[in-house]
Design a protein around this motif. Structure first.
Motif, PDB file in Angstrom:
ATOM      1  N   LEU A   1       1.081  -9.066   5.152  1.00 58.91           N
ATOM      2  CA  LEU A   1       2.109  -8.422   5.972  1.00 58.91           C
ATOM      3  C   LEU A   1       3.498  -8.787   5.482  1.00 58.91           C
ATOM      4  CD1 LEU A   1       0.836  -8.618   9.643  1.00 58.91           C
ATOM      5  CD2 LEU A   1       1.049  -6.633   8.192  1.00 58.91           C
ATOM      6  N   HIS A   2       3.655 -10.056   5.043  1.00 57.54           N
ATOM      7  CA  HIS A   2       4.952 -10.478   4.566  1.00 57.54           C
ATOM      8  C   HIS A   2       5.354  -9.668   3.344  1.00 57.54           C
ATOM      9  CE1 HIS A   2       8.234 -13.357   3.972  1.00 57.54           C
ATOM     10  NE2 HIS A   2       7.996 -13.205   2.699  1.00 57.54           N
TER      11      HIS A   2
ATOM     12  N   TYR B   1       6.155  -5.926   4.470  1.00 56.35           N
ATOM     13  CA  TYR B   1       7.339  -5.591   5.246  1.00 56.35           C
ATOM     14  C   TYR B   1       8.562  -6.408   4.897  1.00 56.35           C
ATOM     15  CZ  TYR B   1       4.249  -2.982   8.306  1.00 56.35           C
ATOM     16  OH  TYR B   1       3.357  -2.088   8.812  1.00 56.35           O
ATOM     17  N   HIS B   2       8.370  -7.670   4.541  1.00 58.00           N
ATOM     18  CA  HIS B   2       9.542  -8.540   4.390  1.00 58.00           C
ATOM     19  C   HIS B   2       9.721  -9.030   2.974  1.00 58.00           C
ATOM     20  CE1 HIS B   2       9.728  -8.769   8.741  1.00 58.00           C
ATOM     21  NE2 HIS B   2       8.455  -9.038   8.759  1.00 58.00           N
TER      22      HIS B   2
END
Lengths: 110, 285
Positions: A76-77, A80-81
């Motif tokens: 997820l990191h 999205y980030h």
């Protein structure tokens, strides 16, 4: 509270995580041999409710949760980030401008 | 000679510690693995292995070099399982080293270095202070759906803990929180003093993640799984997600991070406090 998953599912889950982490050579890793060893040792027990077996099952479930959630968190990191900052050229391009070019280089560059 | 300012994200907040580099004649054997805030550390080793020292403690070897804590001490763990788990963490790093993913390593470093010099009693006191504002004792009055959910999910855990430790812990919806009788605190004080320093380090970490000492103890006592404990800790958020929808890049992200940290803490506690004795019964034919 709900019972834990069966040892087989936990073991397969951990092996899947190890394979995702380390690629096809995961069978040669330390963790693989230790996990298989522990699962084999605790398979057969004399009592109906063997405390050591339950403890080992809970510990393996915890480790599976650790591996799986670290992997998901990392995924997820990155999704999205993970993009970081834009370069100055891209930022200028967002509003339709271009950075000026100086043939001699900018004053503070070498 | 100082190598630079080390910024290592510690489990108890941001701790800036200075990492000394060794004199040049020992450079080949030890190097500061946690330094450089600006550039990322690349993975500089191929193999990770463990070895057992003379005193029975296990060490981690990256290629040929022994792993050291940020404080400069040799990285030793009391049992093999923890050593293998830490080695797997280091082995899982690709290209760059991401220290924020290596929760077990961070916990071991904290336990070994003890940078803030906490004693066992200090840790027990801070854990007991959490009891007064424990998450599962602190209820709301409205919305009704949440009140119901809190009653159905948190009450069983509360009763189980009360039975297990023979204490009374109420729940309250006032702003001051529940009144915890002194006997309860004494019981917990006695129970926690039986934990080692390492286990208490892990326990403090888990309590600060879950914001609840009762959920942490329930997990350590193997009554709750990590997923259940995280769910109970985030009950209000889950309720709101059920009502308003899930945002993957925030809710799922936080949930997975919380799960990873809690699982690491729980594993750390369990591995630090277990005594491995397997009694082999010989089959009698």
């Amino acid at each position: 509270m709900a019972g834990l998953a069966s040892p087989l599912r936990v073991c397969r889950g951990i092996l899947k995580e190890l394979r995702a982490m380390q690629g096809p050579s995961y069978k040669r890793s330390l963790a693989y041999s230790y996990i298989m060893d522990q699962f084999r040792k605790n398979k057969v027990t004399g009592e109906r409710y063997c405390r050591a077996q339950q403890e080992a099952l809970h510990a393996s479930h915890t480790y599976l949760c650790l591996l799986a959630s670290s992997r998901n968190h990392q995924a997820l990191h990155n999704l999205y980030h993970g993009k970081g900052e834009r370069s100055p050229e891209e930022v200028a391009g967002l509003v339709g401008l271009r950075l000026p070019t100086q043939p001699g280089g900018k004053g503070w560059e070498k | 000679m100082f190598r630079g300012i080390v910024q290592l994200r510690n489990s108890f907040g941001n701790v800036i510690s200075v990492c000394k580099s060794c004199p040049s004649n020992q450079y080949s054997r030890c190097l500061s693995k946690y330094s450089t805030a600006s550039t990322e550390r690349k993975r500089f080793y191929q193999d990770v292995s463990i070895s057992q020292g003379d005193d029975g403690l296990y060490e981690i070897n990256l290629d040929r070099r022994k792993l050291k804590t940020p404080g400069g001490k040799l990285f030793t763990v009391p049992n093999e399982a923890l050593a293998i788990a830490v080695a797997t963490e280091w082995d899982a790093q690709r290209e760059t080293l991401k220290f924020y993913t290596m929760h077990l390593t961070t916990l071991c470093n904290t336990a070994l270095d003890n940078p803030t010099q906490r004693s066992k009693q200090q840790m027990i006191n801070s854990a007991l202070k959490f009891l007064e504002t424990d998450t599962i004792c602190y209820r709301v009055d409205e919305p009704l759906g949440l009140v119901e959910l809190q009653k159905n999910e948190w009450d069983p855990v509360l009763h189980w803990m009360e039975n297990r430790y023979n204490v009374t812990i109420g729940s309250s919806s006032s702003i001051l929180g529940p009144e915890i009788p002194q006997a309860t605190k004494d019981t917990f004080q006695q129970h926690l003093s039986s934990y080692s320093l390492w286990s208490l380090t892990g326990l403090e970490f888990v309590i600060s993640q879950l914001k609840s000492i009762l959920l942490s103890l329930g997990m350590v006592d193997r009554y709750l799984t990590v997923e259940q404990a995280v769910l109970l800790s985030r009950l209000e958020e889950e309720y709101q997600i059920g009502r308003w929808g899930n945002v993957e890049w925030a809710h799922d992200y936080d949930m997975y991070e919380l799960r990873a940290r809690t699982a690491a803490g729980a594993l750390f506690i369990q591995l630090s406090s277990e005594n491995l004795t397997v009694k082999h019964k010989i089959m009698q034919d």
